[in-house]
Design a protein around this motif. Structure first.
Motif, PDB file in Angstrom:
ATOM      1  N   GLY A  21     -22.255 -38.615  45.268  1.00  0.00           N
ATOM      2  CA  GLY A  21     -22.967 -39.781  44.763  1.00  0.00           C
ATOM      3  C   GLY A  21     -23.572 -39.515  43.395  1.00  0.00           C
ATOM      4  O   GLY A  21     -23.433 -40.320  42.466  1.00  0.00           O
ATOM      5  N   GLN A  22     -24.230 -38.363  43.244  1.00  0.00           N
ATOM      6  CA  GLN A  22     -24.825 -38.031  41.948  1.00  0.00           C
ATOM      7  C   GLN A  22     -23.763 -37.627  40.922  1.00  0.00           C
ATOM      8  O   GLN A  22     -23.894 -37.924  39.732  1.00  0.00           O
ATOM      9  N   VAL A  23     -22.711 -36.963  41.393  1.00  0.00           N
ATOM     10  CA  VAL A  23     -21.594 -36.649  40.500  1.00  0.00           C
ATOM     11  C   VAL A  23     -20.962 -37.948  39.991  1.00  0.00           C
ATOM     12  O   VAL A  23     -20.655 -38.089  38.803  1.00  0.00           O
ATOM     13  N   HIS A  35     -30.713 -48.955  46.977  1.00  0.00           N
ATOM     14  CA  HIS A  35     -29.627 -49.389  47.860  1.00  0.00           C
ATOM     15  C   HIS A  35     -29.848 -50.838  48.293  1.00  0.00           C
ATOM     16  O   HIS A  35     -28.905 -51.630  48.334  1.00  0.00           O
ATOM     17  N   ARG A  36     -31.110 -51.183  48.566  1.00  0.00           N
ATOM     18  CA  ARG A  36     -31.429 -52.560  48.963  1.00  0.00           C
ATOM     19  C   ARG A  36     -32.567 -53.157  48.145  1.00  0.00           C
ATOM     20  O   ARG A  36     -32.835 -54.350  48.240  1.00  0.00           O
ATOM     21  N   VAL A  85     -20.835 -48.357  41.582  1.00  0.00           N
ATOM     22  CA  VAL A  85     -21.416 -47.650  40.437  1.00  0.00           C
ATOM     23  C   VAL A  85     -20.925 -48.263  39.129  1.00  0.00           C
ATOM     24  O   VAL A  85     -21.708 -48.469  38.189  1.00  0.00           O
ATOM     25  N   GLU A  86     -19.649 -48.585  39.060  1.00  0.00           N
ATOM     26  CA  GLU A  86     -19.109 -49.223  37.862  1.00  0.00           C
ATOM     27  C   GLU A  86     -19.770 -50.576  37.610  1.00  0.00           C
ATOM     28  O   GLU A  86     -20.088 -50.929  36.468  1.00  0.00           O
ATOM     29  N   ALA A  87     -19.998 -51.328  38.687  1.00  0.00           N
ATOM     30  CA  ALA A  87     -20.635 -52.636  38.555  1.00  0.00           C
ATOM     31  C   ALA A  87     -22.071 -52.504  38.051  1.00  0.00           C
ATOM     32  O   ALA A  87     -22.543 -53.338  37.261  1.00  0.00           O
ATOM     33  N   ILE A  95     -27.183 -50.660  44.441  1.00  0.00           N
ATOM     34  CA  ILE A  95     -26.015 -49.794  44.273  1.00  0.00           C
ATOM     35  C   ILE A  95     -25.711 -49.065  45.575  1.00  0.00           C
ATOM     36  O   ILE A  95     -26.615 -48.790  46.370  1.00  0.00           O
ATOM     37  N   ASP A  96     -24.446 -48.749  45.764  1.00  0.00           N
ATOM     38  CA  ASP A  96     -24.005 -47.828  46.807  1.00  0.00           C
ATOM     39  C   ASP A  96     -23.388 -46.647  46.081  1.00  0.00           C
ATOM     40  O   ASP A  96     -22.276 -46.757  45.538  1.00  0.00           O
ATOM     41  N   ILE A  97     -24.108 -45.515  46.031  1.00  0.00           N
ATOM     42  CA  ILE A  97     -23.638 -44.389  45.225  1.00  0.00           C
ATOM     43  C   ILE A  97     -22.385 -43.730  45.795  1.00  0.00           C
ATOM     44  O   ILE A  97     -21.775 -42.887  45.139  1.00  0.00           O
ATOM     45  N   THR A  98     -21.989 -44.113  47.018  1.00  0.00           N
ATOM     46  CA  THR A  98     -20.770 -43.551  47.607  1.00  0.00           C
ATOM     47  C   THR A  98     -19.526 -44.351  47.231  1.00  0.00           C
ATOM     48  O   THR A  98     -18.421 -43.995  47.633  1.00  0.00           O
TER      49      THR A  98
END
Length: 202
Positions: free
Chosen positions: A91-93, A33-34, A48-50, A40-43
């Motif tokens: 987030g994992q989905v 996250h940091r 996620v695309e980036a 990434i921010d999984i929410t």
């Protein structure tokens, strides 16, 4: 193999990195996250695309991350409950739905749940629900993933490294070292099984 590890700076993530770095056979991309090579921010779909736009094609995706809500059911609100749904579950989905398109043929996805999916604890309704849902997701997704892509779930018991902080919430539970848990991720990445829950320590 080129492997993305989301949650690489956490207790399990660090152990997985150490395990998969052995023999220098894998190229690891540490994501946090940091912290890490990438963030990434999984929410967030765009985040996620980036991430995958930057990694390009990979051979494996590992997720060892996700927040949950712990608290008494009698005081729980839907906002509280949504924490686990939006973060650890979706987030994992989300990593799976987006990441599948960046996996090479025969690649793999490994997600993370926990023992409370099978053995509930006090104040853990959100955690039990989320972890059990992840098991259902993996079982069904394995039936539909194309191109020989596999998906599995690692479900550890209480980590020995976390026993001081979380042991009181797991009375009578045996703990397991993170290094032992990391072996299940190697099994998922380098093995042949799909749609499985690899239970570690119980």
């Amino acid at each position: 193999m080129k492997i993305v590890i989301v949650g690489a700076s956490g207790t399990v993530g660090r152990a997985v990195v150490t395990e998969l770095e052995k023999n220098g056979q894998h190229a690891l991309i540490r994501v946090g996250h940091r912290q890490g090579d990438l963030q990434i921010d999984i929410t967030d779909d765009a985040s996620v695309e980036a991430l995958f736009a930057r990694t390009g094609k990979v051979d494996a995706i590992i997720a060892t991350t996700g927040n949950l809500f712990f608290g008494p059911l009698g005081e729980m609100t839907t906002d509280n409950f949504s924490i686990g749904l939006q973060d650890k579950l979706l987030g994992q989905v989300r990593l799976t739905l987006k990441g599948q398109h960046f996996l090479n043929d025969g690649g793999s996805i490994t997600l993370t749940s926990g023992i409370v999916a099978d053995e509930p604890i006090a104040q853990g309704v959100n955690a039990t629900t989320v972890n059990a849902a992840l098991a259902g997701f993996v079982k069904a997704a394995a039936c539909e993933l194309p191109r020989g892509i596999r998906i599995n779930l690692v479900s550890p018991t209480l980590l020995t490294e976390s026993e001081t902080a979380y042991g009181p919430f797991f009375p009578g539970f045996e703990s397991v070292p993170a290094a032992r848990v990391a072996l299940a991720y190697r099994k998922s990445v380098e093995g042949v099984q799909s749609g499985q829950v690899f239970k570690v320590g119980y």
